[in-house]
Design an enzyme around this catalytic site. Structure first.
Site, PDB file in Angstrom:
ATOM      1  CG  HIS A   9      -2.134   0.852   0.998  1.00  0.00           C
ATOM      2  ND1 HIS A   9      -2.106   2.235   0.974  1.00  0.00           N
ATOM      3  CD2 HIS A   9      -3.431   0.503   0.760  1.00  0.00           C
ATOM      4  CE1 HIS A   9      -3.324   2.688   0.737  1.00  0.00           C
ATOM      5  NE2 HIS A   9      -4.140   1.673   0.605  1.00  0.00           N
ATOM      6  CG  HIS A  10       1.643   5.160  -2.706  1.00  0.00           C
ATOM      7  ND1 HIS A  10       2.744   5.773  -2.129  1.00  0.00           N
ATOM      8  CD2 HIS A  10       1.735   5.436  -4.032  1.00  0.00           C
ATOM      9  CE1 HIS A  10       3.457   6.375  -3.066  1.00  0.00           C
ATOM     10  NE2 HIS A  10       2.873   6.179  -4.222  1.00  0.00           N
ATOM     11  CB  ALA A  11      -0.804   4.095   3.540  1.00  0.00           C
TER      12      ALA A  11
END
Length: 510
Positions: A138-140
């Site tokens: 996830h880009h988070a």
């Protein structure tokens, strides 16, 4: 327990039924000459022995009730490596096109937020004695730079493997915090946010005023900053470096992106196309023209997009606008596994028919865009993501999706990213050699096409991802981009045969 930044949280909040916040990397390996070699077992063992080096793999979200503040990372008390490392295969003959289709279906599914936000698929069945590993994050959790660092930690520099140092201290899972504990921590953090937001707004306004030569904006910002002086301002600025004022370049005129078929509403499906070009050829092209490798990447993408739009009778008279991610890492970050990225906007000269002139126009446009980017307060603009409560942000994102605001107000036509990678060979899973690393990025509402390029060894690996309802023939777009590489190679002095060999595109295996 550590709280996500506002930018990290933004990648969570943008998700809905058709828009996802994860990115991926598709690694292609050649099997080692070991009887009975099993890629899945070897890859899982590879990750297991170095989990203490790969912090994002064992942390998961703890959401604040009602979305009142950004979530927290905790060490997952129920971590299960078996859940995250998976096994699948492509049907014979195992072409790259079949592999891309499998990957497209995998990345069209959201990650489970009750678990650490990553998955890794070992994909067998490829021709030429190869196998693939698709790792989804996830880009988070990571951006492009930290994702590349994570990959190198997962792999070995030598086929016989790497001696892994033991952990400095034992890893310990964390008890999941109660809702009351999360609300108490949220309350303490929210006390300073309004004043911080005012101070950040003043600083940003002043830098914007400098970048645009607006004396009224500068004067207003200075007045606000002076009002925050004394003890209050000292407290608010603890640990923050104001930096020196900069002399700005002349401002660029604003550019409105023209409409294209891939700037529409995004659906739930994804299509991937992968191919490679010679990095040495790209360097020869940039040397012959006095540009950069990044300019070459943008120029060939402009050429491929021009050809594709012409074929679909959809080429605008105006040039397209590309959004180019830019790392704002300083090397002094306290958390290496977080997002430190901003976005640069530049003209993409799809209105130029000549490949060489197109390259020079890209170079000039990027020079101007970089000057303006350096004058703009990129770090402060990124920090603004700290202040909107996640519940408000998420509601705004849902409203934006429902009203199709991303389609109507998109700031650019396409995101194009060029990520530098290692120039030395890497290995994994008991001696499997990494041959290619194809990036698989994210698309968003109004931007149904993303082009990401990753360099590795002597190659540029292209990964194009799209909504297939907007770009049904993505493979032909990639073919057009690679054809533009060959055209520029010929202009740089390569013979016809040499130019034809600078790109690799395995559509089928017999």
């Amino acid at each position: 327990m550590r709280q996500l930044s506002g930018l990290d949280s933004a990648f969570l909040n943008l998700e809905n039924a058709t828009q996802f916040g994860h990115v991926a990397g598709l690694s292609i390996f050649t099997r080692p000459d070991i009887p009975g070699y099993g890629p899945y077992a070897a890859w899982k063992e590879q990750l297991e022995e170095r989990l203490h080096l790969l912090e994002p793999l064992r942390r998961r979200l703890a959401e604040v009730p009602l979305g009142l503040d950004h979530p927290f990372w905790i060490n997952d008390p129920d971590f299960d490596l078996q859940f995250h490392v998976r096994h699948t295969a492509v049907p014979p003959p195992g072409s790259d096109e079949q592999l891309a289709n499998v990957v497209g279906r995998i990345v069209a599914r959201p990650l489970d937020r009750r678990r650490p936000l990553w998955l890794s698929y070992v994909i067998e069945g490829l021709a030429d004695d190869r196998f693939a590993v698709l790792t989804v994050f996830h880009h988070a959790a990571v951006d492009g730079a930290s994702g590349m660092e994570l990959l190198t930690l997962m792999l070995d520099e030598h086929p016989e493997g790497t001696e892994i140092p033991p952990p400095a201290e034992p890893w310990a899972p964390e008890r999941e915090p109660t809702e009351l504990e999360l609300l108490v921590r949220t309350g303490l953090g929210l006390v300073r946010k309004p004043a911080r937001a005012l101070l950040l707004g003043a600083r940003t306004a002043r830098e914007l005023g400098q970048a645009t030569r607006n004396p009224a904006l500068i004067a207003t910002a200075d007045q606000v900053r002076r009002s925050l002086g004394g003890p209050i301002g000292t407290v608010l600025n603890l640990g923050r470096n104001r930096g020196e004022d900069r002399d700005p370049p002349p401002p660029l005129p604003s550019v409105r992106p023209p409409r294209t078929p891939f700037n529409g509403p995004v659906g739930p499906h994804r299509k991937l196309a992968i191919g490679s070009a010679s990095l040495d050829a790209a360097k020869a092209i940039k040397n012959a023209n006095g540009t950069t490798v990044n300019d070459v990447v943008l120029a060939v993408c402009a050429g491929g997009l021009r050809s594709w739009l012409q074929r679909h009778e959809a080429l605008p008279d105006e040039p397209l606008v590309a959004l180019v991610p830019v790392s704002i890492r300083t090397g002094e970050e306290t958390d290496r596994w977080t997002n430190r990225v901003s976005m640069l906007s530049t003209v993409l000269p799809t209105d130029e028919p000549d490949p060489v002139q197109r390259l020079h126009r890209v170079h000039d446009a990027m020079a101007s865009s970089k000057d303006l980017f350096r004058a703009m307060p990129a770090e402060e603009l990124t920090d603004f993501a700290e202040f909107p409560p996640p519940a408000v942000f998420a509601r705004a994102m849902r409203l934006s999706a429902r009203l199709r605001l991303g389609t109507r107000l998109t700031p650019g036509n396409v995101v194009i990213s060029n990520i530098p990678g290692p120039r030395r060979p890497l290995y994994a899973a008991r001696g499997a050699r990494l041959e290619h690393y194809f990036p698989v990025s994210v698309i968003t509402e109004g931007q149904g096409l993303n082009i990401t390029v990753q360099s590795y060894l002597d190659r540029l690996d292209f990964g194009l991802i799209c909504d297939p309802d907007l770009v049904p023939d993505l493979d032909s777009m990639l073919d057009a981009i690679l054809a533009d590489v060959a055209a520029l190679a010929r202009s740089a002095g390569f013979s016809a045969d040499e130019a034809d060999s600078v790109t690799t595109r395995k559509r089928e295996h017999v």
